[in-house]
Enzyme design. Structure first.
Site, PDB file in Angstrom:
ATOM      1  N   GLN A  16      31.723  36.228 109.838  1.00 57.31           N
ATOM      2  CA  GLN A  16      32.611  37.371 110.051  1.00 57.31           C
ATOM      3  C   GLN A  16      31.827  38.675 110.205  1.00 57.31           C
ATOM      4  O   GLN A  16      32.050  39.433 111.143  1.00 57.31           O
ATOM      5  CB  GLN A  16      33.601  37.486 108.889  1.00 57.31           C
ATOM      6  CG  GLN A  16      34.727  38.466 109.196  1.00 57.31           C
ATOM      7  CD  GLN A  16      35.425  38.976 107.940  1.00 57.31           C
ATOM      8  OE1 GLN A  16      34.920  38.855 106.836  1.00 57.31           O
ATOM      9  NE2 GLN A  16      36.584  39.544 108.122  1.00 57.31           N
ATOM     10  N   TYR A 146      31.096  31.204  93.424  1.00 54.44           N
ATOM     11  CA  TYR A 146      30.661  32.255  94.363  1.00 54.44           C
ATOM     12  C   TYR A 146      30.182  33.482  93.581  1.00 54.44           C
ATOM     13  O   TYR A 146      29.102  34.025  93.845  1.00 54.44           O
ATOM     14  CB  TYR A 146      31.843  32.610  95.266  1.00 54.44           C
ATOM     15  CG  TYR A 146      31.595  33.735  96.243  1.00 54.44           C
ATOM     16  CD1 TYR A 146      30.633  33.632  97.238  1.00 54.44           C
ATOM     17  CD2 TYR A 146      32.360  34.900  96.196  1.00 54.44           C
ATOM     18  CE1 TYR A 146      30.433  34.656  98.142  1.00 54.44           C
ATOM     19  CE2 TYR A 146      32.172  35.925  97.099  1.00 54.44           C
ATOM     20  CZ  TYR A 146      31.206  35.807  98.064  1.00 54.44           C
ATOM     21  OH  TYR A 146      31.011  36.818  98.968  1.00 54.44           O
TER      22      TYR A 146
HETATM   23  N1  SER Z   1      35.806  38.387 100.724  1.00 53.90           N
HETATM   24  C1  SER Z   1      35.145  37.605  99.731  1.00 53.90           C
HETATM   25  C2  SER Z   1      35.973  36.446  99.307  1.00 53.90           C
HETATM   26  O1  SER Z   1      37.176  36.587  99.271  1.00 53.90           O
HETATM   27  C3  SER Z   1      34.811  38.446  98.536  1.00 53.90           C
HETATM   28  O2  SER Z   1      33.519  38.890  98.660  1.00 53.90           O
HETATM   29  O3  SER Z   1      35.443  35.438  98.984  1.00 53.90           O
END
Ligand code: SER
Length: 327
Positions: A16, A146
């Protein structure tokens, strides 16, 4: 004889942010100076606008070869697995986000790369962090893999700054909204999908609750923040790889109301899924004073301006038959 000069490598160039950062960097530094790379086959527009390398960041050898072949002096390391995909494939998220970053840092240290950009995320925060106007320096105890990789990544990057004088910089990005490449596997992605669904179907089923408020940023501001942070005078920086940045905060219901101002027949309903728990663990708004003080960060887009621009651009694409959306 032309002497080959130093170049920039972008990993995750088909993602993105990458698919818009590469053209922006090529405009500034020249098309041949920016090597786009990704593990996936690139879009034709990316391939045709300058050099492209097929590259898996989990392979140190591939990375080292690309750095040597192109005399790379700066890396924009964007290759990563986002929050929702990470929860489905935690081991993969660790491998790409941690081993990928470690490879980039080690190869850079060994091969004389001077500067690295590595994005962090609001996912570094967790339920124990103050949720409103979240401070720059605060509790980092994420609940997602994450977030875990991003906290570790920030610390690892800062270690390389101190230990090896490697110039590593990064922002904690909020949700990024864009009209070019669809995001992949994030929790904030509803704020992109809603625009496509509004334009195409005039209705959207949101996977977060209406009152869920998250910090967000429009892509032009995201690109501006990266370019501005990388150009900042190193001596001004007290932080390095973990700058809070934001432009706006809104709930899903507020975004829907803003879209309705332009498309009165738009409707939304809500069917929260596993991503609700992720969103609930993240801040509602964040304090980006450190970025403003240390490198003059200032966003251009708020909710009304971003919404108007998204609908205008996607609407034009639709008229030209160029609006592709898998949903
Ligand atoms: N946009 C990302 C996510 O939703 C957050 O850093 O994983």
């Amino acid at each position: 004889m032309t002497v080959e000069t130093e170049t920039i490598l972008v990993t995750g160039a088909s993602g993105q942010i990458g698919s818009e950062l590469v053209p922006a960097l090529r405009k500034i530094f020249g098309p041949d100076k920016v090597i786009a790379s990704d593990v996936a086959e690139p879009a034709l527009s990316l391939k045709n606008s300058g050099p492209f390398e097929r590259l898996d960041v989990t392979s140190r050898e591939d990375l080292a070869r690309a750095i040597k072949n192109h005399r790379v002096k700066a890396i924009y390391h964007l290759a990563a697995i986002l929050s929702a995909t990470g929860e489905k494939f935690p081991q993969k998220a660790w491998e790409v986000n941690i081993n990928g970053l470690y490879n980039v840092l080690e190869a850079s240290r060994e091969l004389g790369v001077k500067q690295i950009f590595c994005p962090s995320s609001i996912a570094v925060f967790g339920p124990a962090t103050p949720r409103i106007n979240t401070p720059q320096d605060t509790i980092l105890s994420p609940t997602t893999i994450y977030g875990v990789t991003k906290v570790a990544g920030e610390h690892l990057a800062d270690y390389y700054v101190k230990k090896y004088n490697l110039d590593v910089r990064g922002c904690r990005f909020p949700g990024i909204i864009s009209n070019e490449t669809l995001p992949g596997g994030g929790t904030t992605d509803y704020a992109v999908a809603i625009f496509y669904e509004a334009i195409i179907h005039r209705k959207y089923t949101c996977f977060l609750k209406p009152e869920t408020r998250l910090p967000m940023m429009y892509m032009p501001d995201c690109l501006k923040s990266i370019i501005q942070l990388m150009a900042a005078d190193f001596s001004r920086l007290k932080h390095h790889s973990n700058f809070n940045v934001t432009a706006m905060s809104f709930s899903a219901a507020e975004l829907a109301a803003e879209i309705k101002k332009h498309l009165p027949d738009f409707s939304i309903d809500y069917r929260p899924d596993f991503r609700q728990a992720i969103a609930d663990s993240w801040p509602e708004s964040i304090d980006d004073r450190a970025a403003r003080e240390e490198w003059d960060w200032q966003p251009d887009y708020d909710l009304p301006r971003m919404t108007a621009d998204m609908l205008r651009i996607l609407g034009e694409k639709q008229k030209q038959g160029k609006l592709t959306y898998p949903g």
